[in-house]
Design a protein around this motif. Structure first.
Motif, mmCIF file in Angstrom:
data_model
loop_
_atom_site.group_PDB
_atom_site.id
_atom_site.type_symbol
_atom_site.label_atom_id
_atom_site.label_comp_id
_atom_site.label_asym_id
_atom_site.label_seq_id
_atom_site.Cartn_x
_atom_site.Cartn_y
_atom_site.Cartn_z
ATOM 1 N N ASP A 1 38.295 36.807 48.862
ATOM 2 C CA ASP A 1 37.836 37.982 48.118
ATOM 3 C C ASP A 1 38.234 37.804 46.650
ATOM 4 O OD1 ASP A 1 37.177 40.429 47.081
ATOM 5 O OD2 ASP A 1 38.183 41.611 48.630
ATOM 6 N N TRP A 2 37.397 37.115 45.904
ATOM 7 C CA TRP A 2 37.754 36.763 44.528
ATOM 8 C C TRP A 2 37.570 37.926 43.564
ATOM 9 C CZ3 TRP A 2 40.769 32.800 43.983
ATOM 10 C CH2 TRP A 2 40.797 31.869 45.032
ATOM 11 N N LEU A 3 36.777 38.903 43.941
ATOM 12 C CA LEU A 3 36.710 40.130 43.149
ATOM 13 C C LEU A 3 38.065 40.833 43.187
ATOM 14 C CD1 LEU A 3 34.849 42.102 41.538
ATOM 15 C CD2 LEU A 3 34.474 43.291 43.698
ATOM 16 N N GLN A 4 38.663 40.896 44.383
ATOM 17 C CA GLN A 4 39.968 41.528 44.530
ATOM 18 C C GLN A 4 41.066 40.704 43.859
ATOM 19 O OE1 GLN A 4 40.519 44.523 45.581
ATOM 20 N NE2 GLN A 4 42.737 44.359 45.227
ATOM 21 N N VAL A 5 40.909 39.385 43.837
ATOM 22 C CA VAL A 5 41.874 38.543 43.110
ATOM 23 C C VAL A 5 41.893 38.949 41.638
ATOM 24 C CG1 VAL A 5 42.379 36.201 42.289
ATOM 25 C CG2 VAL A 5 41.749 36.575 44.679
ATOM 26 N N GLY A 6 40.704 39.199 41.080
ATOM 27 C CA GLY A 6 40.631 39.645 39.693
ATOM 28 C C GLY A 6 41.326 40.975 39.485
ATOM 29 N N THR A 7 41.175 41.878 40.450
ATOM 30 C CA THR A 7 41.851 43.172 40.366
ATOM 31 C C THR A 7 43.363 42.991 40.438
ATOM 32 O OG1 THR A 7 39.978 44.328 41.366
ATOM 33 C CG2 THR A 7 42.117 45.416 41.487
ATOM 34 N N ALA A 8 43.822 42.139 41.354
ATOM 35 C CA ALA A 8 45.255 41.876 41.473
ATOM 36 C C ALA A 8 45.807 41.249 40.204
ATOM 37 C CB ALA A 8 45.517 40.960 42.672
ATOM 38 N N ASN A 9 44.995 40.441 39.553
ATOM 39 C CA ASN A 9 45.416 39.829 38.304
ATOM 40 C C ASN A 9 45.678 40.897 37.238
ATOM 41 O OD1 ASN A 9 45.675 37.471 36.402
ATOM 42 N ND2 ASN A 9 43.923 38.482 35.471
ATOM 43 N N THR A 10 44.793 41.883 37.157
ATOM 44 C CA THR A 10 45.021 42.961 36.195
ATOM 45 C C THR A 10 46.263 43.766 36.580
ATOM 46 O OG1 THR A 10 43.558 44.553 37.325
ATOM 47 C CG2 THR A 10 42.560 43.110 35.683
#
Length: 237
Positions: free
Chosen positions: A135-144
């Motif tokens: 889930d790379w969309l969620q990875v981006g969210t976790a990054n923020t």
């Protein structure tokens, strides 16, 4: 000596309290959806759909739109409606300039360890789990979430609020990246390295790692958005 404010002057403002607080809450909901990647740049926001979904009045929603337009997350186009804003190359450079000023400064002024790293640790774990699930969309969210947690180490409500807006605006830039895994995956390791340096109390190393991280991320996003601009110009010609 300054004259005392006449309470009667405030009576007319009483109606703004409920509307303003509700509008701010609505703006916070939409800001979060943008920062989580659920509203892409160029998306039109329907007053009817959002208003009915949230059970709010048109005036309240318009006030929320106004707040987010002021934050450069939305744009109002005359006779067309309200849209999620599309970033320019200059926007991205400005965002990263602000990120350096905030994030690097917070790390530089942390003082003596230990630091309250629970939020940063949770964000790294969240990103790792999302990556395992693809889930790379969620990875981006976790990054923020990770970078928000780094700023939270500064224990400043004003910085936290400013960073929330910056990260929401930044998320709009991520949508241009065609391969989310290729973009986000290298930064998983880099976030872990920054976290490890903070655990060790090595703030100089953490700041250097963070500065390099921001430089590389900006360079990658600018290159992508510059290419998009060239492609659009070619189509227009």
């Amino acid at each position: 000596m300054a004259a005392e404010l006449d309470p009667a002057v405030l009576v007319g403002d009483r109606v703004l309290l409920g509307r303003s607080s509700t509008a701010e809450r609505v703006a916070d909901i939409l800001r979060t959806r943008i920062s989580e990647g659920h509203l892409a740049p160029g998306s039109k926001l329907s007053e009817d759909t959002i208003g009915k979904a949230l059970g709010i009045s048109r005036n309240t929603l318009r006030e929320a739109f106004r707040l987010l337009t002021h934050e450069k997350l939305l744009v109002h186009e005359l006779n067309r409606g309200v849209f999620v804003r599309m970033l320019t190359v200059q926007d991205i450079s400005d965002i990263y300039q602000v990120r350096r000023l905030i994030e690097c400064s917070v790390v530089r002024h942390l003082g003596n360890p230990p630091y309250g790293l629970a939020g940063a640790e949770a964000a790294v774990a969240e990103a790792g789990q999302a990556a395992e699930e693809g889930d790379w969309l969620q990875v981006g969210t976790a990054n923020t979430h990770f970078h928000g947690a780094v700023v939270a180490l500064g224990q400043s409500d004003r910085l936290n609020e400013l960073m929330r807006g910056v990260l929401a605006e930044l998320r709009l830039a991520f949508h241009a990246m065609s391969g989310l895994r290729d973009f986000h995956e290298p930064y998983l390791v880099r976030n872990r390295d920054i976290l490890a340096a903070l655990r060790a109390g090595a703030t100089v190393k953490a700041e250097l790692l963070l500065a390099d991280y921001l430089d590389d991320a900006e360079r990658e996003l600018v290159r992508k958005h510059s290419g998009l601009g060239t492609a659009e110009e070619g189509q227009a010609g």
